[in-house]
Scaffold this motif. Structure first.
Motif, PDB file in Angstrom:
ATOM      1  N   LYS A   1       0.823  -1.216   0.000  1.00  0.00           N
ATOM      2  CA  LYS A   1       0.000   0.000   0.000  1.00  0.00           C
ATOM      3  C   LYS A   1       0.857   1.267   0.000  1.00  0.00           C
ATOM      4  CE  LYS A   1      -3.161   0.008   3.246  1.00  0.00           C
ATOM      5  NZ  LYS A   1      -3.923  -0.436   4.447  1.00  0.00           N
ATOM      6  N   LYS A   2       2.101   1.125   0.407  1.00  0.00           N
ATOM      7  CA  LYS A   2       2.967   2.300   0.522  1.00  0.00           C
ATOM      8  C   LYS A   2       3.500   2.784  -0.819  1.00  0.00           C
ATOM      9  CE  LYS A   2       4.559   1.827   5.261  1.00  0.00           C
ATOM     10  NZ  LYS A   2       3.951   3.113   5.646  1.00  0.00           N
ATOM     11  N   SER A   3       3.496   1.929  -1.840  1.00  0.00           N
ATOM     12  CA  SER A   3       4.196   2.296  -3.075  1.00  0.00           C
ATOM     13  C   SER A   3       3.323   2.203  -4.315  1.00  0.00           C
ATOM     14  CB  SER A   3       5.440   1.419  -3.248  1.00  0.00           C
ATOM     15  OG  SER A   3       5.066   0.071  -3.369  1.00  0.00           O
ATOM     16  N   GLY A   4       3.657   3.029  -5.296  1.00  0.00           N
ATOM     17  CA  GLY A   4       3.052   2.971  -6.624  1.00  0.00           C
ATOM     18  C   GLY A   4       4.139   2.624  -7.622  1.00  0.00           C
ATOM     19  N   MET A   5       3.855   1.668  -8.505  1.00  0.00           N
ATOM     20  CA  MET A   5       4.870   1.148  -9.432  1.00  0.00           C
ATOM     21  C   MET A   5       4.564   1.589 -10.853  1.00  0.00           C
ATOM     22  SD  MET A   5       7.481  -1.130  -9.191  1.00  0.00           S
ATOM     23  CE  MET A   5       8.363  -2.421 -10.070  1.00  0.00           C
ATOM     24  N   VAL A   6       5.601   2.086 -11.532  1.00  0.00           N
ATOM     25  CA  VAL A   6       5.498   2.431 -12.950  1.00  0.00           C
ATOM     26  C   VAL A   6       6.427   1.486 -13.703  1.00  0.00           C
ATOM     27  CG1 VAL A   6       5.840   4.221 -14.696  1.00  0.00           C
ATOM     28  CG2 VAL A   6       4.966   4.842 -12.423  1.00  0.00           C
ATOM     29  N   PHE A   7       5.831   0.676 -14.595  1.00  0.00           N
ATOM     30  CA  PHE A   7       6.571  -0.390 -15.277  1.00  0.00           C
ATOM     31  C   PHE A   7       7.136   0.102 -16.618  1.00  0.00           C
ATOM     32  CE2 PHE A   7       3.302  -2.238 -12.610  1.00  0.00           C
ATOM     33  CZ  PHE A   7       3.958  -3.259 -11.942  1.00  0.00           C
ATOM     34  N   GLN A   8       8.189  -0.569 -17.077  1.00  0.00           N
ATOM     35  CA  GLN A   8       8.764  -0.140 -18.358  1.00  0.00           C
ATOM     36  C   GLN A   8       7.843  -0.460 -19.530  1.00  0.00           C
ATOM     37  OE1 GLN A   8      12.270  -2.593 -19.711  1.00  0.00           O
ATOM     38  NE2 GLN A   8      12.319  -3.229 -17.600  1.00  0.00           N
ATOM     39  N   SER A   9       6.967  -1.469 -19.368  1.00  0.00           N
ATOM     40  CA  SER A   9       6.083  -1.853 -20.482  1.00  0.00           C
ATOM     41  C   SER A   9       4.647  -1.361 -20.290  1.00  0.00           C
ATOM     42  CB  SER A   9       6.096  -3.376 -20.641  1.00  0.00           C
ATOM     43  OG  SER A   9       5.768  -3.993 -19.414  1.00  0.00           O
ATOM     44  N   TYR A  10       4.462  -0.333 -19.448  1.00  0.00           N
ATOM     45  CA  TYR A  10       3.190   0.376 -19.214  1.00  0.00           C
ATOM     46  C   TYR A  10       2.170  -0.454 -18.422  1.00  0.00           C
ATOM     47  CZ  TYR A  10       5.207   2.132 -23.622  1.00  0.00           C
ATOM     48  OH  TYR A  10       6.060   2.509 -24.609  1.00  0.00           O
ATOM     49  N   ASN A  11       1.899  -1.716 -18.890  1.00  0.00           N
ATOM     50  CA  ASN A  11       0.955  -2.595 -18.183  1.00  0.00           C
ATOM     51  C   ASN A  11      -0.437  -1.985 -18.019  1.00  0.00           C
ATOM     52  OD1 ASN A  11       3.221  -4.192 -17.927  1.00  0.00           O
ATOM     53  ND2 ASN A  11       2.856  -4.714 -15.796  1.00  0.00           N
ATOM     54  N   LEU A  12      -0.910  -1.252 -19.031  1.00  0.00           N
ATOM     55  CA  LEU A  12      -2.266  -0.688 -18.978  1.00  0.00           C
ATOM     56  C   LEU A  12      -3.289  -1.757 -19.376  1.00  0.00           C
ATOM     57  CD1 LEU A  12      -1.678   2.772 -20.712  1.00  0.00           C
ATOM     58  CD2 LEU A  12      -1.591   2.239 -18.270  1.00  0.00           C
ATOM     59  N   PHE A  13      -4.537  -1.570 -18.917  1.00  0.00           N
ATOM     60  CA  PHE A  13      -5.621  -2.443 -19.366  1.00  0.00           C
ATOM     61  C   PHE A  13      -6.003  -2.009 -20.782  1.00  0.00           C
ATOM     62  CE2 PHE A  13      -6.364  -2.315 -14.692  1.00  0.00           C
ATOM     63  CZ  PHE A  13      -6.147  -3.666 -14.427  1.00  0.00           C
ATOM     64  N   PRO A  14      -5.839  -2.882 -21.800  1.00  0.00           N
ATOM     65  CA  PRO A  14      -6.062  -2.459 -23.183  1.00  0.00           C
ATOM     66  C   PRO A  14      -7.509  -2.113 -23.500  1.00  0.00           C
ATOM     67  CG  PRO A  14      -5.663  -4.834 -23.073  1.00  0.00           C
ATOM     68  CD  PRO A  14      -5.383  -4.282 -21.710  1.00  0.00           C
ATOM     69  N   HIS A  15      -8.449  -2.703 -22.757  1.00  0.00           N
ATOM     70  CA  HIS A  15      -9.877  -2.502 -23.047  1.00  0.00           C
ATOM     71  C   HIS A  15     -10.477  -1.356 -22.225  1.00  0.00           C
ATOM     72  CE1 HIS A  15      -9.458  -5.097 -19.589  1.00  0.00           C
ATOM     73  NE2 HIS A  15     -10.698  -4.821 -19.224  1.00  0.00           N
ATOM     74  N   LYS A  16      -9.625  -0.613 -21.519  1.00  0.00           N
ATOM     75  CA  LYS A  16     -10.117   0.518 -20.728  1.00  0.00           C
ATOM     76  C   LYS A  16      -9.469   1.814 -21.213  1.00  0.00           C
ATOM     77  CE  LYS A  16     -11.076  -2.094 -16.498  1.00  0.00           C
ATOM     78  NZ  LYS A  16     -12.531  -1.890 -16.521  1.00  0.00           N
ATOM     79  N   THR A  17     -10.218   2.910 -21.148  1.00  0.00           N
ATOM     80  CA  THR A  17      -9.680   4.214 -21.558  1.00  0.00           C
ATOM     81  C   THR A  17      -8.601   4.664 -20.563  1.00  0.00           C
ATOM     82  OG1 THR A  17     -11.276   5.469 -20.250  1.00  0.00           O
ATOM     83  CG2 THR A  17     -11.915   4.882 -22.519  1.00  0.00           C
ATOM     84  N   ALA A  18      -7.902   5.737 -20.939  1.00  0.00           N
ATOM     85  CA  ALA A  18      -6.897   6.299 -20.035  1.00  0.00           C
ATOM     86  C   ALA A  18      -7.533   6.618 -18.681  1.00  0.00           C
ATOM     87  CB  ALA A  18      -6.287   7.562 -20.653  1.00  0.00           C
ATOM     88  N   LEU A  19      -8.691   7.257 -18.713  1.00  0.00           N
ATOM     89  CA  LEU A  19      -9.376   7.633 -17.476  1.00  0.00           C
ATOM     90  C   LEU A  19      -9.764   6.399 -16.664  1.00  0.00           C
ATOM     91  CD1 LEU A  19     -10.398  10.116 -15.923  1.00  0.00           C
ATOM     92  CD2 LEU A  19     -12.577   9.891 -17.140  1.00  0.00           C
ATOM     93  N   GLU A  20     -10.282   5.386 -17.324  1.00  0.00           N
ATOM     94  CA  GLU A  20     -10.680   4.154 -16.626  1.00  0.00           C
ATOM     95  C   GLU A  20      -9.466   3.433 -16.037  1.00  0.00           C
ATOM     96  OE1 GLU A  20     -14.683   3.106 -19.259  1.00  0.00           O
ATOM     97  OE2 GLU A  20     -12.724   2.352 -19.895  1.00  0.00           O
ATOM     98  N   ASN A  21      -8.340   3.478 -16.750  1.00  0.00           N
ATOM     99  CA  ASN A  21      -7.115   2.876 -16.219  1.00  0.00           C
ATOM    100  C   ASN A  21      -6.699   3.534 -14.908  1.00  0.00           C
ATOM    101  OD1 ASN A  21      -5.246   0.740 -17.654  1.00  0.00           O
ATOM    102  ND2 ASN A  21      -6.363   1.771 -19.308  1.00  0.00           N
ATOM    103  N   VAL A  22      -6.867   4.854 -14.831  1.00  0.00           N
ATOM    104  CA  VAL A  22      -6.437   5.586 -13.640  1.00  0.00           C
ATOM    105  C   VAL A  22      -7.410   5.387 -12.473  1.00  0.00           C
ATOM    106  CG1 VAL A  22      -5.878   7.876 -12.708  1.00  0.00           C
ATOM    107  CG2 VAL A  22      -5.177   7.277 -15.034  1.00  0.00           C
ATOM    108  N   THR A  23      -8.706   5.253 -12.763  1.00  0.00           N
ATOM    109  CA  THR A  23      -9.704   5.116 -11.684  1.00  0.00           C
ATOM    110  C   THR A  23      -9.832   3.687 -11.158  1.00  0.00           C
ATOM    111  OG1 THR A  23     -11.496   4.787 -13.295  1.00  0.00           O
ATOM    112  CG2 THR A  23     -11.111   7.050 -12.528  1.00  0.00           C
ATOM    113  N   GLU A  24      -9.377   2.714 -11.933  1.00  0.00           N
ATOM    114  CA  GLU A  24      -9.589   1.304 -11.585  1.00  0.00           C
ATOM    115  C   GLU A  24      -9.079   0.952 -10.181  1.00  0.00           C
ATOM    116  OE1 GLU A  24     -10.253  -2.979 -12.742  1.00  0.00           O
ATOM    117  OE2 GLU A  24     -11.025  -1.081 -13.492  1.00  0.00           O
ATOM    118  N   GLY A  25      -7.792   1.226  -9.904  1.00  0.00           N
ATOM    119  CA  GLY A  25      -7.189   0.825  -8.626  1.00  0.00           C
ATOM    120  C   GLY A  25      -7.851   1.460  -7.409  1.00  0.00           C
ATOM    121  N   PRO A  26      -7.990   2.789  -7.393  1.00  0.00           N
ATOM    122  CA  PRO A  26      -8.588   3.431  -6.215  1.00  0.00           C
ATOM    123  C   PRO A  26     -10.022   2.985  -5.937  1.00  0.00           C
ATOM    124  CG  PRO A  26      -7.440   5.046  -7.571  1.00  0.00           C
ATOM    125  CD  PRO A  26      -7.456   3.776  -8.346  1.00  0.00           C
TER     126      PRO A  26
END
Length: 249
Positions: free
Chosen positions: A83-108
Motif C-alpha cells: 500500500k505504501k508504493s506505486g509502481m510504474v513499469f517499463q512496459s506500461y501494463n495498462l488495461f487495453p480494453h479501458k480508456t486512459a481515465l478508466e485505467n487511472v480510476t480502476e485501482g482506487p
C-alpha cells in the motif's frame, strides 16, 4: 528517515541476484539506481514492494512498519508494504480494453474502495497534470508510448502512495518520446515525492537525484550524491560503466 533497508538478499534458485543491499532513504528524496543489465536493479526495485519477496532483509519505515524477511511475513504485513508504493513499469501494463481515465480510476475504486466521484475528479486532475487533458477517453492503442507511460504514472499516483517506484520508465520508448516522460518525473521530484528510479538515463539521473546507487553483480558498488557517483566516481567499475555509457564507440 523514510525507509531503511538492511541486509537485503534475493535468490532465484541457485542464482544469487541481490547480496547484502543496504540503503537509507529520506522522505521527499529521489534515489536513482544505475548499472549494467543483470546487475539486480529491477529485482531490488521489485523487492521494495514485495513483487519479488526477499529471502532476507530488514525494512524499517518511518511510521513504525518493520518487516524482517528472514522470518515469516504475514499477508497483512505484505499488504501494508504494498500500500505504501506505486509502481510504474517499463512496459506500461495498462488495461487495453479501458480508456486512459478508466485505467487511472480502476485501482482506487476497485482495490481501495474509494468513492467513485472523488476518484474520478482526482483521475482527471492527474491526467491533466501529466499533459493528457485531451486524451482521457482514448484507449491505450490510440496513444503513443510516451502517452501510455504518462497514463501509467497517473495511475500509480492515483493510489496516493508514499513511495513511487519507476522501473526503467523510458526504456521501451522511441528517443523522441523520452523527454515528455522525464519531464513529468522531474515535476514530481520538485513536488518532493519520495521516488526510486531504475534508469539508464545518466544525465537525467544527475539532474533529478538526491542519491545515486551504482549496482553490479548483485552488489551496491558505489553510492552517494550525483556529484560523487556520476561526476567523481571512486570505484574503477563505476568509472568503466559510465565511460561506456557516456562515450560509446
Amino acid at each position: 528517515m523514510f525507509l531503511s533497508v538492511k541486509g537485503l538478499a534475493k535468490s532465484f534458485g541457485e542464482n544469487e541476484v541481490l547480496k547484502d543491499i543496504n540503503v537509507d532513504m529520506e522522505k521527499g528524496s529521489v534515489l536513482s539506481v544505475i548499472g549494467p543489465s543483470g546487475s539486480g536493479k529491477t529485482t531490488f526495485l521489485r523487492c521494495l514492494n514485495a513483487l519479488e519477496q526477499p529471502n532476507k532483509g530488514l525494512f524499517a519505515f518511518h511510521d513504525g512498519l518493520t518487516l524482517d524477511f528472514a522470518n515469516s511475513i504475514s499477508k497483512k504485513e505484505l499488504l501494508e508494504l504494498r500500500k505504501k508504493s506505486g509502481m510504474v513499469f517499463q512496459s506500461y501494463n495498462l488495461f487495453p480494453h479501458k480508456t486512459a481515465l478508466e485505467n487511472v480510476t480502476e485501482g482506487p475504486t476497485i482495490v481501495q474502495k474509494r468513492d467513485k466521484a472523488v476518484v474520478l475528479d482526482l483521475a482527471k486532475e492527474l491526467l491533466i497534470k501529466v499533459g493528457l487533458a485531451d486524451r482521457m477517453n482514448l484507449y491505450p492503442h490510440q496513444l503513443s508510448g510516451g502517452q501510455q507511460q504518462r497514463v501509467g504514472i497517473a495511475r500509480a499516483l492515483a493510489m496516493e502512495p508514499e513511495l513511487m517506484l519507476f522501473d526503467e520508465p523510458t526504456s521501451a520508448l522511441d528517443p523522441e518520446l523520452i523527454g515528455e516522460v522525464l519531464r513529468v518525473i522531474k515535476d514530481l521530484a520538485k513536488e518532493n515525492w519520495t521516488m526510486v528510479i531504475v534508469t539508464h538515463e545518466i544525465q537525467f539521473a544527475s539532474e533529478v537525484s538526491d542519491y545515486v546507487l551504482f549496482m553490479d553483480g548483485g552488489y551496491i558498488v558505489e553510492q552517494g550524491s550525483p556529484e560523487e557517483v556520476l561526476k567523481h566516481p571512486k570505484e574503477m567499475r563505476t568509472k568503466q560503466f559510465l565511460d561506456r555509457i557516456l562515450n560509446p564507440a
